[in-house]
Design a protein around this motif. Structure first.
Motif, PDB file in Angstrom:
ATOM      1  N   UNK A  40      37.725  43.113  42.092  1.00  0.00           N
ATOM      2  CA  UNK A  40      37.159  42.083  42.961  1.00  0.00           C
ATOM      3  C   UNK A  40      36.337  41.062  42.183  1.00  0.00           C
ATOM      4  N   UNK A  41      35.616  41.519  41.176  1.00  0.00           N
ATOM      5  CA  UNK A  41      34.868  40.569  40.339  1.00  0.00           C
ATOM      6  C   UNK A  41      35.803  39.543  39.700  1.00  0.00           C
ATOM      7  N   UNK A  42      36.960  40.014  39.262  1.00  0.00           N
ATOM      8  CA  UNK A  42      37.913  39.132  38.578  1.00  0.00           C
ATOM      9  C   UNK A  42      38.333  37.975  39.464  1.00  0.00           C
ATOM     10  N   UNK A  43      38.595  38.250  40.729  1.00  0.00           N
ATOM     11  CA  UNK A  43      39.248  37.254  41.591  1.00  0.00           C
ATOM     12  C   UNK A  43      38.410  36.765  42.749  1.00  0.00           C
ATOM     13  N   UNK A  44      37.252  37.386  43.002  1.00  0.00           N
ATOM     14  CA  UNK A  44      36.488  37.006  44.185  1.00  0.00           C
ATOM     15  C   UNK A  44      35.035  36.669  43.884  1.00  0.00           C
ATOM     16  N   UNK A  45      34.639  36.739  42.640  1.00  0.00           N
ATOM     17  CA  UNK A  45      33.266  36.345  42.299  1.00  0.00           C
ATOM     18  C   UNK A  45      33.331  34.953  41.687  1.00  0.00           C
ATOM     19  N   UNK A  46      32.463  34.037  42.139  1.00  0.00           N
ATOM     20  CA  UNK A  46      32.601  32.626  41.756  1.00  0.00           C
ATOM     21  C   UNK A  46      32.125  32.312  40.339  1.00  0.00           C
ATOM     22  N   UNK A  47      32.953  32.753  39.384  1.00  0.00           N
ATOM     23  CA  UNK A  47      32.744  32.431  37.973  1.00  0.00           C
ATOM     24  C   UNK A  47      33.995  31.741  37.445  1.00  0.00           C
ATOM     25  N   UNK A  48      33.773  30.831  36.505  1.00  0.00           N
ATOM     26  CA  UNK A  48      34.895  30.146  35.844  1.00  0.00           C
ATOM     27  C   UNK A  48      34.586  30.079  34.356  1.00  0.00           C
ATOM     28  N   UNK A  49      35.613  30.346  33.568  1.00  0.00           N
ATOM     29  CA  UNK A  49      35.425  30.444  32.118  1.00  0.00           C
ATOM     30  C   UNK A  49      36.159  29.307  31.413  1.00  0.00           C
ATOM     31  N   UNK A  50      35.495  28.693  30.482  1.00  0.00           N
ATOM     32  CA  UNK A  50      36.128  27.658  29.665  1.00  0.00           C
ATOM     33  C   UNK A  50      36.012  28.063  28.206  1.00  0.00           C
ATOM     34  N   UNK A  51      37.157  28.048  27.528  1.00  0.00           N
ATOM     35  CA  UNK A  51      37.179  28.440  26.123  1.00  0.00           C
ATOM     36  C   UNK A  51      37.156  27.215  25.229  1.00  0.00           C
ATOM     37  N   UNK A  52      36.303  27.238  24.251  1.00  0.00           N
ATOM     38  CA  UNK A  52      36.217  26.161  23.262  1.00  0.00           C
ATOM     39  C   UNK A  52      36.684  26.695  21.913  1.00  0.00           C
ATOM     40  N   UNK A  53      37.808  26.165  21.446  1.00  0.00           N
ATOM     41  CA  UNK A  53      38.322  26.561  20.144  1.00  0.00           C
ATOM     42  C   UNK A  53      38.091  25.410  19.170  1.00  0.00           C
TER      43      UNK A  53
ATOM     44  N   UNK B 164      38.467  27.323  48.458  1.00  0.00           N
ATOM     45  CA  UNK B 164      37.353  26.647  49.107  1.00  0.00           C
ATOM     46  C   UNK B 164      36.388  27.685  49.686  1.00  0.00           C
ATOM     47  N   UNK B 165      35.106  27.395  49.551  1.00  0.00           N
ATOM     48  CA  UNK B 165      34.085  28.218  50.200  1.00  0.00           C
ATOM     49  C   UNK B 165      33.334  27.342  51.191  1.00  0.00           C
ATOM     50  N   UNK B 166      33.174  27.836  52.388  1.00  0.00           N
ATOM     51  CA  UNK B 166      32.447  27.119  53.432  1.00  0.00           C
ATOM     52  C   UNK B 166      31.153  27.879  53.695  1.00  0.00           C
ATOM     53  N   UNK B 167      30.036  27.190  53.525  1.00  0.00           N
ATOM     54  CA  UNK B 167      28.726  27.843  53.583  1.00  0.00           C
ATOM     55  C   UNK B 167      28.720  29.122  52.741  1.00  0.00           C
ATOM     56  N   UNK B 168      29.292  29.010  51.548  1.00  0.00           N
ATOM     57  CA  UNK B 168      29.249  30.048  50.520  1.00  0.00           C
ATOM     58  C   UNK B 168      30.058  31.307  50.841  1.00  0.00           C
ATOM     59  N   UNK B 169      31.046  31.119  51.738  1.00  0.00           N
ATOM     60  CA  UNK B 169      32.005  32.199  52.001  1.00  0.00           C
ATOM     61  C   UNK B 169      33.404  31.658  51.746  1.00  0.00           C
ATOM     62  N   UNK B 170      34.227  32.420  51.038  1.00  0.00           N
ATOM     63  CA  UNK B 170      35.616  32.000  50.836  1.00  0.00           C
ATOM     64  C   UNK B 170      36.306  31.818  52.181  1.00  0.00           C
ATOM     65  N   UNK B 171      37.056  30.720  52.332  1.00  0.00           N
ATOM     66  CA  UNK B 171      37.688  30.417  53.614  1.00  0.00           C
ATOM     67  C   UNK B 171      39.078  29.834  53.396  1.00  0.00           C
ATOM     68  N   UNK B 172      39.796  29.682  54.502  1.00  0.00           N
ATOM     69  CA  UNK B 172      41.082  28.983  54.472  1.00  0.00           C
ATOM     70  C   UNK B 172      40.833  27.491  54.654  1.00  0.00           C
TER      71      UNK B 172
END
Lengths: 82, 147, 147, 82
Positions: free
Chosen positions: C114-127, D54-62
């Motif tokens: 769930x962390x991989x796909x549902x936690x709002x993080x984004x990674x940018x790689x600098x080479x 997209x997240x609406x009020x900080x919840x993932x949404x359609x």
């Protein structure tokens, strides 16, 4: 002469952790029969062989493993590591 | 690729930190730690772990080598204690390192499943009432069939 | 049940040791640590991790709460960093504690999936050659279907 | 007025991390269309909505989520945590 080792409750029932056994048994199963015939404490330890495991020269083996050339046989209940 | 069988306590924090640092090109590190759990009645005084000195090290090394090969691990560590342990004491740990998390998780589970049923350790629990050998669980033997 | 989102490094050894000691009635503790892996060419200078401050903490807490409930965990910990990280740096860790190993392993894998796909993080790689956003993998999204 | 946030390459394409948007859009999808009509950089950011979350009020949404009463909408690519 084979070194025979016992662990856990097998050790407790036999009453000693290891001993040297002079045997001409062809297989582990034959050795078990020889031991059971010796004394009651062996008969108690080996009463249900399906509850036991055996290692031959420190590798887990089946009870029909031949004893030719073997130095060490160990009997114990199923292992509970981890 | 390290196996240690010892009576002494180990320093989990230092082991995990050292392992992860040593494998820091790997991406994913998984660690499992086993701790002496008290009985449901809370009356466990101690656990005594017996092992088969001549066989233990080589049995663990063999299990580890299979995991390393199967998952192309970048690192692995097994530490297993024997002797007298009290509730809350750490019994053992495994650690695995791989480029991706699935491999690190699976290999650690593999190590644990094999340690449970194929490493020559036996546990005896001493409670205030008496003592008894911990019995192997059918589920532990069954767990091996998935590998 | 702890979630920490931070820019600073964390002390993996101290965290794991403290977690295991705090959960020492549990029997089984699993820890996953994610480390910045270099590129195959070894030319990674740094990874920059962006996150969504208003959402990150609550998204992680929600994922954790689901795992705690589903596996009746005795303890859980998530630490996730953001900002600039170098190859070999630890990005994040999760830890779970349960009476039995299967639950500790499964819940840790659940947290990671769930962390991989549902936690709002984004990674940018600098080479040395340039930079690019790390793309989400189909396999990571697919991993969620097993839960 | 809705706070609209952009992350990762969406932020880079739009050229700013957040802004306040005066809108009467009924849904997130309607808001996207409004933004795309504004300037090329929005059109570039939202060219392929299937690549966005997209997240609406900080919840993932359609994307068909209604905007009535909403304070914050965030657009970003699929997340890559862990």
């Amino acid at each position: 002469m084979i070194d025979v080792l016992y662990f856990a409750w097998v050790r407790e029932r036999v009453g000693l952790p290891r001993e040297q056994v002079e045997t001409s048994a062809a297989t582990v199963a034959d050795l078990v029969e020889e031991l059971k015939a010796r004394q009651e404490r062996y008969a108690a330890a080996f009463a249900d062989v399906s509850a036991l495991r055996v290692a031959v020269d420190q590798e887990l083996c089946a009870f029909d493993t031949p004893l030719a050339g073997v130095r060490e046989v160990a009997f114990f209940p199923p292992m509970t590591g981890g | 690729m390290t196996v240690r069988v010892q009576q002494d306590r180990f320093d989990l924090g230092a082991e995990v930190q050292g392992f992860a640092q040593g494998c820091n090109t790997s991406g994913a590190v998984v660690n499992f730690t086993g701790i002496v759990r008290n009985t449901p009645d809370g009356d466990l005084d101690r656990m005594e772990i017996e092992h088969y000195p001549g066989m233990t090290q080589s049995a663990l090394a063999e299990i580890e080598a299979k995991a390393v090969k199967r998952w192309s691990l970048k690192g692995s560590l097994i530490i297993h204690r024997y002797g007298i342990l009290r509730p809350g004491d750490m019994i053992m740990m495994v650690a695995t390192a791989a480029p991706h998390r699935v491999d690190a998780f699976e290999s650690a589970q593999y190590l644990m499943d094999y340690l449970k049923s194929r490493a020559p350790f036996w546990k005896k629990e001493f409670t205030t009432d008496g003592h008894q050998w911990v019995e192997a669980k059918d589920a532990d033997e069954a767990a091996l069939t998935r590998w």
